[in-house]
Design a protein around this motif. Structure first.
Motif, PDB file in Angstrom:
ATOM      1  N   ASN A  86       0.842  -1.194   0.000  1.00  0.00           N
ATOM      2  CA  ASN A  86       0.000   0.000   0.000  1.00  0.00           C
ATOM      3  C   ASN A  86       0.881   1.248   0.000  1.00  0.00           C
ATOM      4  OD1 ASN A  86      -1.781   2.123   0.621  1.00  0.00           O
ATOM      5  ND2 ASN A  86      -3.146   0.715   1.714  1.00  0.00           N
ATOM      6  N   GLU A  87       1.052   1.856  -1.185  1.00  0.00           N
ATOM      7  CA  GLU A  87       1.985   2.972  -1.315  1.00  0.00           C
ATOM      8  C   GLU A  87       1.488   4.240  -0.631  1.00  0.00           C
ATOM      9  OE1 GLU A  87       2.887   3.473  -5.409  1.00  0.00           O
ATOM     10  OE2 GLU A  87       3.909   1.533  -5.584  1.00  0.00           O
ATOM     11  N   LYS A  88       0.182   4.330  -0.379  1.00  0.00           N
ATOM     12  CA  LYS A  88      -0.344   5.505   0.313  1.00  0.00           C
ATOM     13  C   LYS A  88       0.015   5.488   1.801  1.00  0.00           C
ATOM     14  CE  LYS A  88      -4.299   6.437  -2.722  1.00  0.00           C
ATOM     15  NZ  LYS A  88      -5.784   6.567  -2.792  1.00  0.00           N
ATOM     16  N   LEU A  89       0.174   4.304   2.344  1.00  0.00           N
ATOM     17  CA  LEU A  89       0.442   4.171   3.776  1.00  0.00           C
ATOM     18  C   LEU A  89       1.872   3.743   4.082  1.00  0.00           C
ATOM     19  CD1 LEU A  89      -2.842   2.353   4.915  1.00  0.00           C
ATOM     20  CD2 LEU A  89      -2.280   4.779   5.146  1.00  0.00           C
ATOM     21  N   ILE A  90       2.522   3.099   3.141  1.00  0.00           N
ATOM     22  CA  ILE A  90       3.860   2.541   3.378  1.00  0.00           C
ATOM     23  C   ILE A  90       4.849   3.240   2.455  1.00  0.00           C
ATOM     24  CG2 ILE A  90       5.252   0.436   3.399  1.00  0.00           C
ATOM     25  CD1 ILE A  90       2.543  -1.102   3.667  1.00  0.00           C
ATOM     26  N   HIS A  91       5.856   3.872   3.059  1.00  0.00           N
ATOM     27  CA  HIS A  91       6.786   4.699   2.293  1.00  0.00           C
ATOM     28  C   HIS A  91       8.200   4.128   2.371  1.00  0.00           C
ATOM     29  CE1 HIS A  91       3.441   7.486   2.676  1.00  0.00           C
ATOM     30  NE2 HIS A  91       3.544   7.391   3.994  1.00  0.00           N
ATOM     31  N   PRO A  92       8.951   4.219   1.279  1.00  0.00           N
ATOM     32  CA  PRO A  92      10.363   3.833   1.364  1.00  0.00           C
ATOM     33  C   PRO A  92      11.120   4.825   2.240  1.00  0.00           C
ATOM     34  CG  PRO A  92       9.876   4.829  -0.770  1.00  0.00           C
ATOM     35  CD  PRO A  92       8.561   4.664  -0.070  1.00  0.00           C
ATOM     36  N   VAL A  93      12.056   4.331   3.016  1.00  0.00           N
ATOM     37  CA  VAL A  93      12.839   5.210   3.889  1.00  0.00           C
ATOM     38  C   VAL A  93      13.869   5.952   3.043  1.00  0.00           C
ATOM     39  CG1 VAL A  93      14.494   5.294   5.787  1.00  0.00           C
ATOM     40  CG2 VAL A  93      12.488   3.812   5.946  1.00  0.00           C
TER      41      VAL A  93
END
Length: 402
Positions: free
Chosen positions: A2-9
């Motif tokens: 889920n790219e809206k909630l999970i972001h790459p550091v």
């Protein structure tokens, strides 16, 4: 994923890779759920392992520092669902894990229209989150009265890494958060705090006298049974030096008077009761501390919660001064991080334990800031290495104390 909630550091999230210990970690992804529903969506996603749960990152032990995998940060799950008074002495608050102690206190005051109700755990870092306090068992200065096992919980909602939600209403004491589990929501027990409170800070010109006095005070029981001992704290010589050196850099000290110039140690006692019983107990404390060289004419007397907060600020400054010192040393050599230990007494008295620590530090030509909860001999030693060689020596000594 889920790219809206999970972001790459990336560089935007560097500050979430460390805490006040100055340990530095790494992670692949980071998430900031703002509701239990979003948290469930994140947990259900194929996250890189392991998962590190974070609150406000105010910890000094490195518990929220990720070692790869994924970060789930609870700073946006900071909603207070409900606050109610149950009786003249009790109430409850339903809060999400990311609610800070400051936020909780303000909302209790607003909702109940009084300052009288508190959640008893009292770490001096008011920006800590409720979830973090529960997860780490951070009971704080007032453990003398409220205890070290009971975190005053009515109910906990936990989320396991497999997505299973568990509601605990019969919460064991002491509570230990199961591995791979996070706190979603907590129903906190609120208690009416003592109406009349006062404190006294006694200063000593030698640390050995203060420690001998602390031994005596461990067994102190007020003659008047109406008196409650709320807090009993010890701040050692090096901790005092650190506070004095860092005074201009620590904002909470702006309203705290300067310590006596010859003070080598401080013992602080906080009591509750009616005015007459408080006066009796204070005279008893003056008699005891005077036996060990504390001058009652330079002692601080604090009455009421506004004054009491000044001493809590001083105690917080003992920790904050260490954090600032380690931050400077970490910039000089990033291998240096905070190194603290709670030494085992191994049957020794409070005085014997700390004197043995001081002697070991002197023998190794090392320095450490020492402070403690006196009644339960909860001693905190924070090493102050000047360089990486000192840091390595400190680690070796610390391992012999636990």
């Amino acid at each position: 994923m889920n790219e809206k909630l999970i972001h790459p550091v990336d560089e935007r999230y560097i500050s979430f890779l460390s805490d006040e210990s100055k340990q530095e970690g790494f992670a692949d992804t980071i998430s900031f759920p703002s509701s239990p529903e979003e948290l469930l969506q994140i947990i259900a996603s194929p996250l890189p392992a392991p998962i590190t749960f974070q609150g406000a990152n105010t910890g000094v032990e490195g518990g929220s520092v990720p070692q790869g995998g994924s970060i789930i940060n609870f700073s946006r799950m900071n909603h207070i669902r409900e606050i109610q008074k149950l009786s003249d002495t009790e109430g409850y608050a339903v809060v999400e894990a990311g609610v800070t102690l400051d936020q909780l206190a303000q909302e209790i005051r607003r909702s109940l229209k009084t300052d009288d109700y508190i959640w008893p755990p009292s770490p001096t870092e008011s920006s800590a989150t409720v979830g973090g306090v529960i997860a780490t068992g951070a009971y704080g200065m007032t453990s003398c009265y409220y205890g070290t096992k009971n975190l005053y919980l009515r109910e906990l909602t936990l989320l396991h890494s497999n997505g299973h939600t568990e509601v605990l209403s019969d919460i064991p004491e002491p509570f230990q958060l199961p591995a791979g589990t996070c706190i979603v929501k907590a129903t906190l027990k609120l208690l009416k705090r003592p109406a009349n409170i006062c404190g006294a800070a006694f200063f000593f010109d030698t640390e050995s006298n203060a420690l001998a006095c602390a031994d005596k005070l461990q067994n102190y029981v007020p003659d008047n049974k109406d008196v409650l001992i709320i807090s009993m704290e010890y701040i050692g010589n090096t901790a005092i030096k650190m506070i004095n050196t860092s005074r201009e850099l620590i904002s909470v000290l702006k309203d705290v008077p300067a310590l006596p110039s010859d003070a080598k140690a401080v013992i602080y006692v906080e009591i509750a009761g009616n005015e007459e019983s408080q006066d009796e107990a204070l005279m008893e404390l003056i008699d005891i501390t005077s036996e060990y060289g504390s001058d009652p004419d330079v002692a601080w007397a604090l009455t009421g919660y506004t004054e009491i907060r000044k001493m809590h600020s001083l105690r917080h400054a003992a920790t904050e001064s260490v954090i600032q010192f380690i931050e400077r040393k970490h910039h000089e050599d990033n291998r240096i991080i905070r190194l603290g230990v709670k030494p085992l007494s191994r049957g020794r008295s409070f005085q014997e334990t700390i004197l043995s620590i001081i002697q070991a530090l002197e023998d190794a030509n090392l320095c450490a800031s020492i402070y403690a909860h006196i009644k339960n001999s909860d001693i905190q030693v924070n090493f102050l290495p000047e360089n990486f060689e000192d840091y390595q020596k400190s680690k070796n000594i610390a391992n012999t104390w636990i």
